[in-house]
Motif scaffolding. Structure first.
Motif, mmCIF file in Angstrom:
data_model
loop_
_atom_site.group_PDB
_atom_site.id
_atom_site.type_symbol
_atom_site.label_atom_id
_atom_site.label_comp_id
_atom_site.label_asym_id
_atom_site.label_seq_id
_atom_site.Cartn_x
_atom_site.Cartn_y
_atom_site.Cartn_z
ATOM 1 N N ALA A 48 -9.361 9.312 -9.204
ATOM 2 C CA ALA A 48 -9.930 8.926 -10.298
ATOM 3 C C ALA A 48 -9.068 8.171 -11.242
ATOM 4 O O ALA A 48 -8.080 9.012 -12.237
ATOM 5 C CB ALA A 48 -11.287 9.463 -11.154
ATOM 6 N N VAL A 49 -8.634 6.884 -11.439
ATOM 7 C CA VAL A 49 -8.572 6.039 -12.244
ATOM 8 C C VAL A 49 -8.691 5.947 -13.764
ATOM 9 O O VAL A 49 -9.609 5.217 -13.484
ATOM 10 C CB VAL A 49 -7.424 4.945 -11.203
ATOM 11 N N ILE A 50 -8.155 6.617 -14.712
ATOM 12 C CA ILE A 50 -8.326 6.372 -15.778
ATOM 13 C C ILE A 50 -7.529 5.320 -16.348
ATOM 14 O O ILE A 50 -8.304 4.213 -16.734
ATOM 15 C CB ILE A 50 -8.375 7.651 -16.497
ATOM 16 N N PHE A 51 -6.530 5.457 -16.172
ATOM 17 C CA PHE A 51 -5.365 4.143 -17.273
ATOM 18 C C PHE A 51 -4.827 4.393 -15.460
ATOM 19 O O PHE A 51 -3.833 4.932 -14.988
ATOM 20 C CB PHE A 51 -4.900 4.271 -17.886
ATOM 21 N N ALA A 52 -4.370 2.334 -15.106
ATOM 22 C CA ALA A 52 -3.306 2.471 -14.843
ATOM 23 C C ALA A 52 -1.888 1.258 -15.742
ATOM 24 O O ALA A 52 -2.969 -0.290 -15.728
ATOM 25 C CB ALA A 52 -3.458 1.545 -13.426
ATOM 26 N N VAL B 84 -11.387 19.940 -36.220
ATOM 27 C CA VAL B 84 -11.261 18.822 -37.025
ATOM 28 C C VAL B 84 -12.306 17.872 -35.678
ATOM 29 O O VAL B 84 -11.930 18.324 -34.550
ATOM 30 C CB VAL B 84 -10.029 18.506 -36.850
ATOM 31 N N LYS B 85 -13.312 17.268 -36.130
ATOM 32 C CA LYS B 85 -13.730 16.535 -35.995
ATOM 33 C C LYS B 85 -13.336 15.529 -35.381
ATOM 34 O O LYS B 85 -13.242 14.277 -35.925
ATOM 35 C CB LYS B 85 -15.641 16.578 -36.077
ATOM 36 N N LEU B 86 -13.029 15.612 -34.119
ATOM 37 C CA LEU B 86 -12.783 13.864 -33.327
ATOM 38 C C LEU B 86 -13.555 13.816 -32.113
ATOM 39 O O LEU B 86 -13.031 14.393 -30.741
ATOM 40 C CB LEU B 86 -10.913 14.349 -33.154
ATOM 41 N N PRO B 87 -14.960 13.170 -32.291
ATOM 42 C CA PRO B 87 -15.411 12.767 -31.337
ATOM 43 C C PRO B 87 -15.137 11.919 -30.292
ATOM 44 O O PRO B 87 -14.197 11.583 -30.464
ATOM 45 C CB PRO B 87 -16.768 11.650 -31.586
ATOM 46 N N HIS B 88 -15.402 12.536 -28.669
ATOM 47 C CA HIS B 88 -14.976 11.604 -27.679
ATOM 48 C C HIS B 88 -15.510 10.122 -28.339
ATOM 49 O O HIS B 88 -14.364 10.126 -27.006
ATOM 50 C CB HIS B 88 -15.236 12.461 -26.482
ATOM 51 N N ASP B 89 -16.626 9.495 -28.465
ATOM 52 C CA ASP B 89 -16.530 8.669 -28.203
ATOM 53 C C ASP B 89 -15.801 7.834 -29.259
ATOM 54 O O ASP B 89 -16.225 6.274 -29.323
ATOM 55 C CB ASP B 89 -18.312 8.304 -28.039
ATOM 56 N N LEU B 90 -14.876 7.590 -30.021
ATOM 57 C CA LEU B 90 -14.012 7.358 -30.738
ATOM 58 C C LEU B 90 -12.758 6.854 -30.203
ATOM 59 O O LEU B 90 -12.631 5.643 -30.118
ATOM 60 C CB LEU B 90 -13.544 8.026 -32.186
ATOM 61 N N TRP B 91 -12.463 7.045 -28.851
ATOM 62 C CA TRP B 91 -11.847 6.779 -28.181
ATOM 63 C C TRP B 91 -12.269 6.076 -27.179
ATOM 64 O O TRP B 91 -13.380 5.411 -26.999
ATOM 65 C CB TRP B 91 -11.217 7.735 -27.651
ATOM 66 N N THR B 92 -11.108 5.084 -26.397
ATOM 67 C CA THR B 92 -11.428 3.891 -25.810
ATOM 68 C C THR B 92 -11.219 4.263 -24.091
ATOM 69 O O THR B 92 -9.652 4.457 -24.223
ATOM 70 C CB THR B 92 -11.064 2.499 -26.514
ATOM 71 N N TYR B 93 -11.395 3.763 -22.948
ATOM 72 C CA TYR B 93 -10.825 4.439 -21.760
ATOM 73 C C TYR B 93 -10.248 3.083 -21.003
ATOM 74 O O TYR B 93 -10.704 3.245 -20.082
ATOM 75 C CB TYR B 93 -11.538 5.208 -21.407
ATOM 76 N N SER B 94 -10.674 1.611 -21.639
ATOM 77 C CA SER B 94 -10.557 0.355 -20.963
ATOM 78 C C SER B 94 -10.212 -0.295 -21.632
ATOM 79 O O SER B 94 -11.265 -0.314 -23.137
ATOM 80 C CB SER B 94 -12.053 0.346 -20.372
ATOM 81 N N PHE B 95 -9.135 -0.982 -21.680
ATOM 82 C CA PHE B 95 -8.630 -1.917 -22.091
ATOM 83 C C PHE B 95 -8.690 -3.152 -21.703
ATOM 84 O O PHE B 95 -8.142 -3.427 -20.713
ATOM 85 C CB PHE B 95 -7.111 -1.660 -22.742
ATOM 86 N N LYS B 96 -8.391 -4.604 -22.763
ATOM 87 C CA LYS B 96 -8.589 -5.179 -22.580
ATOM 88 C C LYS B 96 -7.200 -5.737 -22.561
ATOM 89 O O LYS B 96 -6.196 -6.125 -23.144
ATOM 90 C CB LYS B 96 -9.575 -7.003 -23.378
ATOM 91 N N ARG C 54 6.147 -0.791 -24.532
ATOM 92 C CA ARG C 54 5.177 -1.556 -24.614
ATOM 93 C C ARG C 54 4.326 -1.584 -23.195
ATOM 94 O O ARG C 54 5.290 -1.587 -21.999
ATOM 95 C CB ARG C 54 5.597 -3.281 -24.197
ATOM 96 N N ILE C 55 3.138 -2.093 -22.530
ATOM 97 C CA ILE C 55 2.779 -1.773 -21.434
ATOM 98 C C ILE C 55 2.136 -3.176 -21.424
ATOM 99 O O ILE C 55 0.818 -3.572 -22.046
ATOM 100 C CB ILE C 55 2.066 -0.453 -21.221
ATOM 101 N N GLU C 56 1.630 -3.233 -19.865
ATOM 102 C CA GLU C 56 0.535 -4.427 -19.424
ATOM 103 C C GLU C 56 -0.333 -3.751 -18.810
ATOM 104 O O GLU C 56 0.292 -2.218 -18.182
ATOM 105 C CB GLU C 56 1.082 -5.594 -19.251
ATOM 106 N N ASN C 57 -1.933 -4.036 -18.156
ATOM 107 C CA ASN C 57 -2.854 -3.473 -17.901
ATOM 108 C C ASN C 57 -2.082 -4.077 -16.104
ATOM 109 O O ASN C 57 -1.278 -4.597 -15.802
ATOM 110 C CB ASN C 57 -4.410 -4.315 -17.561
ATOM 111 N N LEU C 58 -1.770 -2.887 -15.151
ATOM 112 C CA LEU C 58 -1.929 -2.794 -14.106
ATOM 113 C C LEU C 58 -2.302 -4.378 -13.406
ATOM 114 O O LEU C 58 -1.359 -4.776 -12.659
ATOM 115 C CB LEU C 58 -1.976 -1.380 -12.646
ATOM 116 N N ALA C 59 -3.729 -3.745 -13.288
ATOM 117 C CA ALA C 59 -4.311 -5.394 -12.855
ATOM 118 C C ALA C 59 -3.926 -6.566 -13.071
ATOM 119 O O ALA C 59 -3.899 -7.858 -12.845
ATOM 120 C CB ALA C 59 -5.741 -4.683 -12.250
ATOM 121 N N SER C 60 -3.607 -6.468 -14.469
ATOM 122 C CA SER C 60 -2.847 -7.691 -15.051
ATOM 123 C C SER C 60 -2.107 -8.559 -14.529
ATOM 124 O O SER C 60 -1.766 -9.733 -13.844
ATOM 125 C CB SER C 60 -3.001 -7.717 -16.585
#
Length: 229
Positions: free
Chosen positions: A62-66, A118-130, A215-221
Motif C-alpha cells: 500500500a502506498v502511504i505517500f508518493a 513521550v505521549k505522541l498520539p498517532h492521530d496528531l499526525w496527518t497521512y494525506s496532504f493537499k 521541497r517536494i510535491e504530491n506525485l499525483a499533482s
C-alpha cells in the motif's frame, strides 16, 4: 544497499517462527527513493507516469505517500508492505527500466516516542496532504560526547516540541529510519512562510540535530499537470 535490501526481504519471507513477530512488524513500512538517471532520448515525464501507474497496481503493498522532488527526477515513496515477498513486482520493474533506487525500513515516530516515555498520539499526525508547499525534512541527531541518558533526553525534547507544533494545527507525518545510528527521523509536512517562522521559534536549539530539507510535491499533482488535467 541493494544487497542489504535483498537480505532483508529474504529474511522477511521466512516463517514468523524463524524471524520473530517484532521484526516483521517493524519492517512493514519502507521509504523508497527512485532516481531516473538522465539518458539520451529518455522521456522523463512518461517514465514518472509509468512509475505512478505501476505503484498504483501493486498487490500487498500500500502506498502511504508518493512524492516527487521539485526540480529533480527523484520520487519518494512511503510504502506499507503486507507481504515482503511482493517486493519483486516493483524492484524487477525498476531494474528493467534502469532506474536507481534505495530502500530503508521505517517505524512510526509515535511508537519510538512512546518507548522514550513521550505521549505522541498517532492521530496528531496527518497521512494525506493537499497540494501546496510540501517539504521533506531529515533530522540526524549526532551522538558526540553525550551519555545514553543525555541522548535520550535530546530525543524526548524533540518529540515534545513536535507535539507542541502539531497542537497548533500544523500538519505533518514522522518516521524513524530503523537500523540507523545516530538516530535519523524523516518528516513530511506542508509549510507556509508563516508556519516556518513559528516552527523556527520553537525549534531554536542549535546543535541538537542536523537538518536537511527538500521541497517536494504530491506525485499525483505532478502527473496530473503533465497530462494536461
Amino acid at each position: 544497499m541493494l544487497l542489504l535490501f535483498t537480505g532483508i526481504v529474504s529474511m522477511l519471507c521466512l516463517p514468523l517462527s524463524v524471524v520473530g513477530a517484532a521484526d516483521v512488524r517493524d519492517a512493514l513500512i519502507y521509504k523508497m527513493e527512485i532516481l531516473i538517471p538522465p539518458k539520451e532520448g529518455r522521456d522523463e515525464t512518461a517514465d514518472i507516469l509509468q512509475i505512478e501507474n505501476t505503484v498504483a497496481d501493486l498487490k500487498d503493498i500500500a502506498v502511504i505517500f508518493a512524492f516527487k522532488e521539485l526540480g529533480r527526477p527523484r520520487i519518494v515513496l512511503v510504502l506499507e508492505v503486507e507481504k515482503a515477498c511482493s517486493w519483486p513486482q516493483l524492484t524487477s520493474f525498476l531494474s528493467r527500466k534502469g532506474y536507481e533506487y534505495s530502500v530503508v525500513p521505517l517505524s512510526l515516530c509515535s511508537d519510538y516516542a512512546h518507548g522514550l516515555g513521550v505521549k505522541l498520539p498517532h492521530d496528531l499526525w496527518t497521512y494525506s496532504f493537499k497540494d501546496g508547499n510540501l517539504t521533506m525534512v531529515t533530522k540526524i541527531f549526532p551522538v558526540g560526547d553525550l551519555t545514553t541518558t543525555e541522548y535520550d533526553e535530546r530525543l524526548k525534547l524533540t518529540f515534545e516540541q513536535d507535539r507542541s507544533i502539531l497542537e497548533t494545527g500544523q500538519k505533518g507525518a514522522c518516521f524513524r529510519v530503523l537500523a540507523e545510528y545516530p538516530v535519523k527521523l524523516v518528516y513530511f509536512a506542508p509549510v507556509t512562510p508563516t508556519q516556518i517562522q513559528a516552527i523556527e521559534k520553537i525549534l531554536l536549539a542549535p546543535g541538537m540535530y542536523e537538518n536537511e530539507a527538500t521541497r517536494i510535491e504530491n506525485l499525483a499533482s505532478y502527473t496530473a499537470v503533465c497530462q494536461g488535467d
